[in-house]
Design a protein around this motif. Sequence first.
Motif, short mmCIF file in Angstrom:
data_model
loop_
_atom_site.label_atom_id
_atom_site.label_comp_id
_atom_site.label_asym_id
_atom_site.label_seq_id
_atom_site.Cartn_x
_atom_site.Cartn_y
_atom_site.Cartn_z
N GLY A 1 61.63 2.35 74.12
CA GLY A 1 60.52 2.02 74.99
C GLY A 1 59.77 3.22 75.53
O GLY A 1 58.89 3.08 76.38
N THR B 1 57.12 5.34 74.77
CA THR B 1 56.00 5.46 73.84
C THR B 1 54.93 6.43 74.32
O THR B 1 53.88 6.54 73.70
CB THR B 1 55.35 4.08 73.61
N LYS C 1 53.68 -2.46 69.63
CA LYS C 1 53.26 -1.57 70.71
C LYS C 1 52.51 -0.37 70.12
O LYS C 1 52.61 -0.09 68.93
CB LYS C 1 54.47 -1.06 71.50
#
Length: 212
Positions: free
Chosen positions: A52, A54, A8
Amino acid sequence: MQNKKLKKEYLRVGSNALASYGGNQGWLKSKALSGYGCGLIAGNDLVMYLSGETAMADIETYKARIKKERFIYPIINYFGIAGIMLAPSIKLDMIKHHLPYSVRWGVFPKNLRKTCEEMLENDIPVIFSVCQVFNFLWKPAGLQLYRKNSSGELVPCTRASSHYMTLTALDGDEMTVSSWGNKYYASWKEYEHLVRRRSFWVFSNIVKVTKK
């Protein structure tokens, strides 16, 4: 050597045009944290990424989060936080956020690259330290950091010493690094030389994180 990188996009703070690449201890008002809070920033950013999170809208929101996490990380003025203390602090932070990971400080130098590649392959950012022993014996001190110019060439820009940074990609000799809210590049050969020749590997090493 294959390119290993996070799956990611790494943590961004701020608007798209001016977004940082990770957090920056310089945003913090406290002298101790702005000067020696790199371990706190790196640990917080790791936990955010694995949770998660980000992207953050603005610096003030990020700073508010850091304030909540601050007391998990024992920062000592003029010294910061040692790796053997940083790893358990990150572990506590992960427990707080219900993240199923094992955390420990350091690997043997012969396993350093392999461990970094495995972590990136598993989408885990790698916190690493540059802690050169007896800086006065080595000039210039620390690890050279680079930026890329418009042609994609690496241009020296600053050096890091007694500092934690986060590795987000490793492609041959090229390290992609988050530090002070910026994206930098560094040489793996130069870092490995520092670990083996200019430092004690127990000080210049990584936070090894594995999923349970």
